[in-house]
Write an enzyme that holds these catalytic residues in place. Structure first.
Site, PDB file in Angstrom:
ATOM      1  N   ASP A  37      24.023  24.281  53.409  1.00 10.43           N
ATOM      2  CA  ASP A  37      25.190  24.891  54.614  1.00 10.43           C
ATOM      3  C   ASP A  37      26.426  23.591  54.115  1.00 10.43           C
ATOM      4  O   ASP A  37      27.340  23.097  55.112  1.00 10.43           O
ATOM      5  CB  ASP A  37      24.776  23.723  55.964  1.00 10.43           C
ATOM      6  CG  ASP A  37      23.579  24.583  56.313  1.00 10.43           C
ATOM      7  OD1 ASP A  37      24.114  26.060  55.762  1.00 10.43           O
ATOM      8  OD2 ASP A  37      22.895  24.884  57.267  1.00 10.43           O
TER       9      ASP A  37
ATOM     10  N   LYS B  18      29.835  26.930  50.992  1.00  4.42           N
ATOM     11  CA  LYS B  18      29.671  27.906  50.224  1.00  4.42           C
ATOM     12  C   LYS B  18      30.598  29.347  51.023  1.00  4.42           C
ATOM     13  O   LYS B  18      31.050  30.057  49.961  1.00  4.42           O
ATOM     14  CB  LYS B  18      28.026  28.494  49.819  1.00  4.42           C
ATOM     15  CG  LYS B  18      27.477  27.544  49.078  1.00  4.42           C
ATOM     16  CD  LYS B  18      26.540  27.346  49.222  1.00  4.42           C
ATOM     17  CE  LYS B  18      25.260  27.784  50.548  1.00  4.42           C
ATOM     18  NZ  LYS B  18      24.876  26.753  51.042  1.00  4.42           N
TER      19      LYS B  18
ATOM     20  N   GLY C 145      23.284  31.318  56.206  1.00  2.89           N
ATOM     21  CA  GLY C 145      24.345  31.556  57.059  1.00  2.89           C
ATOM     22  C   GLY C 145      25.156  30.449  56.596  1.00  2.89           C
ATOM     23  O   GLY C 145      25.863  29.982  56.806  1.00  2.89           O
ATOM     24  N   HIS C 146      26.574  31.777  56.023  1.00  2.00           N
ATOM     25  CA  HIS C 146      27.860  31.252  55.266  1.00  2.00           C
ATOM     26  C   HIS C 146      29.035  31.431  56.979  1.00  2.00           C
ATOM     27  O   HIS C 146      29.302  32.814  56.867  1.00  2.00           O
ATOM     28  CB  HIS C 146      27.778  32.197  54.157  1.00  2.00           C
ATOM     29  CG  HIS C 146      26.471  31.996  53.344  1.00  2.00           C
ATOM     30  ND1 HIS C 146      26.641  32.394  52.436  1.00  2.00           N
ATOM     31  CD2 HIS C 146      25.875  31.037  53.216  1.00  2.00           C
ATOM     32  CE1 HIS C 146      24.959  31.960  51.497  1.00  2.00           C
ATOM     33  NE2 HIS C 146      24.721  30.759  51.835  1.00  2.00           N
TER      34      HIS C 146
ATOM     35  N   GLN D 156      21.819  28.688  50.283  1.00  2.00           N
ATOM     36  CA  GLN D 156      20.785  27.317  50.167  1.00  2.00           C
ATOM     37  C   GLN D 156      21.323  26.487  49.440  1.00  2.00           C
ATOM     38  O   GLN D 156      22.610  26.813  48.917  1.00  2.00           O
ATOM     39  CB  GLN D 156      19.815  27.844  50.183  1.00  2.00           C
ATOM     40  CG  GLN D 156      18.671  28.893  51.209  1.00  2.00           C
ATOM     41  CD  GLN D 156      18.519  29.559  51.292  1.00  2.00           C
ATOM     42  OE1 GLN D 156      18.672  30.997  49.695  1.00  2.00           O
ATOM     43  NE2 GLN D 156      19.673  30.214  52.364  1.00  2.00           N
TER      44      GLN D 156
HETATM   45  P1  GDP Z   1      27.201  27.184  54.384  1.00  2.00           P
HETATM   46  O1  GDP Z   1      26.487  27.543  54.300  1.00  2.00           O
HETATM   47  O2  GDP Z   1      27.134  26.586  52.601  1.00  2.00           O
HETATM   48  O3  GDP Z   1      27.947  28.336  54.010  1.00  2.00           O
HETATM   49  O4  GDP Z   1      27.763  26.754  55.334  1.00  2.00           O
HETATM   50  P2  GDP Z   1      27.750  26.554  57.014  1.00  2.00           P
HETATM   51  O5  GDP Z   1      28.623  27.536  57.171  1.00  2.00           O
HETATM   52  O6  GDP Z   1      26.616  27.142  56.902  1.00  2.00           O
HETATM   53  O7  GDP Z   1      28.229  25.364  57.472  1.00  2.00           O
HETATM   54  C1  GDP Z   1      29.073  24.873  57.081  1.00  2.00           C
HETATM   55  C2  GDP Z   1      29.807  23.869  58.173  1.00  2.00           C
HETATM   56  O8  GDP Z   1      31.021  24.064  58.096  1.00  2.00           O
HETATM   57  C3  GDP Z   1      30.956  26.113  58.559  1.00  2.00           C
HETATM   58  O9  GDP Z   1      30.391  25.500  60.505  1.00  2.00           O
HETATM   59  C4  GDP Z   1      32.545  25.667  57.974  1.00  2.00           C
HETATM   60  O10 GDP Z   1      33.472  26.289  58.888  1.00  2.00           O
HETATM   61  C5  GDP Z   1      32.460  24.631  58.595  1.00  2.00           C
HETATM   62  N1  GDP Z   1      33.401  23.915  57.303  1.00  2.00           N
HETATM   63  C6  GDP Z   1      33.220  24.609  56.245  1.00  2.00           C
HETATM   64  N2  GDP Z   1      34.602  23.802  54.682  1.00  2.00           N
HETATM   65  C7  GDP Z   1      35.021  22.871  56.497  1.00  2.00           C
HETATM   66  C8  GDP Z   1      36.472  21.490  56.625  1.00  2.00           C
HETATM   67  O11 GDP Z   1      36.946  21.195  55.231  1.00  2.00           O
HETATM   68  N3  GDP Z   1      35.815  20.994  57.496  1.00  2.00           N
HETATM   69  C9  GDP Z   1      35.624  21.098  58.117  1.00  2.00           C
HETATM   70  N4  GDP Z   1      35.987  20.357  59.325  1.00  2.00           N
HETATM   71  N5  GDP Z   1      34.823  22.526  58.501  1.00  2.00           N
HETATM   72  C10 GDP Z   1      34.174  22.978  57.137  1.00  2.00           C
HETATM   73  P1  IMO Z   2      22.795  28.338  53.359  1.00  2.00           P
HETATM   74  O1  IMO Z   2      22.907  29.412  52.540  1.00  2.00           O
HETATM   75  C1  IMO Z   2      20.723  25.203  55.306  1.00  2.00           C
HETATM   76  C2  IMO Z   2      16.352  25.406  54.972  1.00  2.00           C
HETATM   77  C3  IMO Z   2      15.918  25.710  55.694  1.00  2.00           C
HETATM   78  C4  IMO Z   2      14.107  24.617  55.695  1.00  2.00           C
HETATM   79  C5  IMO Z   2      13.949  25.316  54.223  1.00  2.00           C
HETATM   80  C6  IMO Z   2      12.784  26.861  54.310  1.00  2.00           C
HETATM   81  O2  IMO Z   2      23.389  28.992  54.775  1.00  2.00           O
HETATM   82  O3  IMO Z   2      23.566  26.842  53.123  1.00  2.00           O
HETATM   83  P2  IMO Z   2      13.350  29.273  54.837  1.00  2.00           P
HETATM   84  O4  IMO Z   2      13.320  29.807  56.171  1.00  2.00           O
HETATM   85  O5  IMO Z   2      14.393  29.780  54.072  1.00  2.00           O
HETATM   86  O6  IMO Z   2      12.007  29.605  54.218  1.00  2.00           O
HETATM   87  O7  IMO Z   2      13.107  27.614  55.455  1.00  2.00           O
HETATM   88  O8  IMO Z   2      14.759  25.341  53.975  1.00  2.00           O
HETATM   89  N1  IMO Z   2      17.118  26.426  54.840  1.00  2.00           N
HETATM   90  C7  IMO Z   2      18.733  26.281  54.640  1.00  2.00           C
HETATM   91  N2  IMO Z   2      18.971  25.288  55.365  1.00  2.00           N
HETATM   92  N3  IMO Z   2      21.292  26.169  54.738  1.00  2.00           N
HETATM   93  C8  IMO Z   2      20.767  27.436  54.001  1.00  2.00           C
HETATM   94  O9  IMO Z   2      21.342  28.231  53.940  1.00  2.00           O
HETATM   95  C9  IMO Z   2      19.059  27.491  54.394  1.00  2.00           C
HETATM   96  N4  IMO Z   2      18.041  28.660  54.049  1.00  2.00           N
HETATM   97  C10 IMO Z   2      16.975  27.625  54.965  1.00  2.00           C
HETATM   98  O10 IMO Z   2      15.919  25.380  57.215  1.00  2.00           O
HETATM   99  O11 IMO Z   2      14.425  23.162  55.919  1.00  2.00           O
HETATM  100 MG    MG Z   3      24.999  27.854  56.050  1.00  2.00          MG
END
Ligand code: GDP
Ligand code: IMO
Ligand code: MG
Length: 423
Positions: free
Chosen positions: A12, A15, A39-40, A220
């Site tokens: 998270d 990415k 979840g991207h 991840q």
């Molecule tokens: P990922 O799994 O690495 O793609 O990240 P996620 O999408 O799960 O979580 C990142 C969260 O941070 C999302 O809600 C993005 O919209 C938000 N985000 C990404 N970059 C920024 C930033 O520079 N500032 C803020 N405030 N939010 C951001």
């Molecule tokens: P993105 O790509 C954050 C975490 C779960 C749990 C552990 C194992 O959005 O960054 P799993 O279901 O993979 O066997 O769970 O890994 N986890 C993540 N945490 N971002 C993710 O993906 C994750 N995918 C799995 O919360 O701790």
């Molecule tokens: Mg994510």
């Protein structure tokens, strides 16, 4: 120049935002591991979209998006996702699904749930069946996307597996899965997915030969890696550099640069060690300000300061070239910000990251304080306009990690990206 984008923390890191921003420069974006546990988040024409299986280049019309052989695929979720993005006017003609990606079956999801409920340690998985599906790959039982297109073949492969899974599920008092309850449905999803399914290994190597620019999309993060993460609080795949090759069939020489994504602080969802975790008001504040709730499960994310010891380890085990620093804006109002520069145990200070959860649970983080900048950075477009305190914070990250920060993200949209971090 081919690029890999990986998360340097516990997932998270942003990415999705970074890859969506970079994708127009690439002709191919390939996911190489993980599944719909990812979840991207992407903002496309102002709309928030969360991708779980589709590569984050899908909104870039000229980019081919490939789900590589290292990704575990739930055909129901993938079909729903394709139909979902089509509603946003996105055309999935450029999507390729590997014919040798292992399938996630309903039994895998059920096993994920019963294992979580019965294990001596609760990992806090996403309960999507990711671990059990990868277990079947290393256990040499997996069924692949390419098996979905012929009912007899699928049935014959899956029948003995279903009996095996149900025995396991019974042991843990879970709900057994009848094969007949989903086989026809899966075959129907197969019919839908067939047009996307190809031998991705030859296809990707063909792109490489043609000199097409390829971006590897990690899911991840390094600290969730099955081999290098905080075991057992990890996922069941390799987000780290090795996974790029086993998950695509591309040779190691195809990769030129690795950009690591890191938040300006740290978050983690699920259980496991987190030396810099903030449990009080500051943690609550950062969770609110950063909207730190899981993109896949909606769970509140745990939050803490940026841990440079962990970051430097993540850089080391991947040979990361530069950092894309996200969510700097979330720190805008803080009077004081801290970063972890060491771990203290029994009077000794170490800068070595031992991915051992018992060790990490018992270290006291050594914290370095920084003055906050107390001003809004979310509209800043060029590096020189950042407040001096923010530059100092970024410079320290570069100094400690010994690699440059290539870009700074100050908001959710692509426009909120400072791309050149030189004065
Ligand atoms: P990922 O799994 O690495 O793609 O990240 P996620 O999408 O799960 O979580 C990142 C969260 O941070 C999302 O809600 C993005 O919209 C938000 N985000 C990404 N970059 C920024 C930033 O520079 N500032 C803020 N405030 N939010 C951001
Ligand atoms: P993105 O790509 C954050 C975490 C779960 C749990 C552990 C194992 O959005 O960054 P799993 O279901 O993979 O066997 O769970 O890994 N986890 C993540 N945490 N971002 C993710 O993906 C994750 N995918 C799995 O919360 O701790
Ligand atoms: Mg994510």
């Amino acid at each position: 120049m081919n690029l890999a984008v990986i998360g340097l923390q516990w997932g998270d890191e942003g990415k999705g935002k970074a890859i969506n921003y970079l994708a127009p420069e690439y002709e191919v974006v390939v996911r190489y591991q993980g599944g719909h546990n990812a979840g991207h988040t992407i903002y496309h024409k102002g709309e928030k979209i969360i991708l779980h299986l589709l590569p984050s280049g899908i909104f870039s019309p000229s980019t081919v998006s490939v789900i590589g052989n290292g990704v575990v695929v739930n055909p129901v979720k993938l079909t729903e996702e394709i139909k979902g993005v089509e509603k946003f006017g996105v055309n999935c003609n450029n999507l390729v699904l590997s014919s040798t990606a292992p399938l996630i079956l309903p039994e895998h999801q059920q096993l994920d749930v019963v294992f979580e409920n019965s294990r001596y340690i609760e990992i806090g998985t996403t309960r999507r069946g990711i671990g059990p599906a990868y277990e079947d790959l290393t256990g040499r039982r997996a069924v692949f996307t390419g098996d979905l297109f012929d009912k007899d073949r699928f049935y014959n492969k899956i029948k003995p597996l279903n009996e095996y899974y149900n025995k396991l599920i019974r042991t843990f008092n879970g709900k057994e899965i009848e094969l007949e309850s989903y086989i026809d449905e899966y075959i129907e999803y197969g019919k839908f997915l067939k047009e996307f399914t190809k031998n991705s290994i030859y296809l990707l190597n063909g792109f490489l030969k043609q000199g097409k620019k390829i971006l590897f999309e990690g899911a991840q993060g390094v600290l969730l890696d099955i081999n290098f993460g905080t075991f057992p609080f990890v996922t069941s795949s390799n987000p780290t550099v090795g996974g790029m090759f086993t998950g695509t069939g591309l040779p190691h020489k195809s990769l030129d640069t690795i950009t690591g994504i890191s938040k300006a602080y740290t978050t983690r969802v699920g259980g496991g060690p987190f030396p810099s975790e903030l449990k009080g008001d500051t943690g609550e504040y950062l969770r609110k300000q950063g909207n730190e709730y899981g993109s896949t499960t909606g769970r509140p994310r745990r939050v803490g300061w940026l841990d440079l010891v962990a970051l430097k380890y993540a850089v080391m085990v991947n040979g990361v070239d530069d950092i894309f620093l996200t969510k700097l804006d979330v720190l805008d109002e803080l009077e004081e910000i801290e970063m972890v520069t060491g771990y203290q145990t029994d009077g000794d200070i170490s800068t070595i990251f031992e991915p051992d959860h018992i060790y990490l649970d018992n270290v006291t983080p050594v914290l370095k304080k920084f003055r906050g900048w107390r001003s809004d950075t979310s509209g800043i477009k060029v590096y020189k306009d950042l407040p001096e305190e923010a530059k100092e914070y970024i410079r320290f990250i570069e100094e400690f990690s010994e690699i440059p920060v290539r870009a700074v993200s100050v908001g959710v949209s692509s426009e909120q990206t400072i791309k050149n971090c030189k004065e």
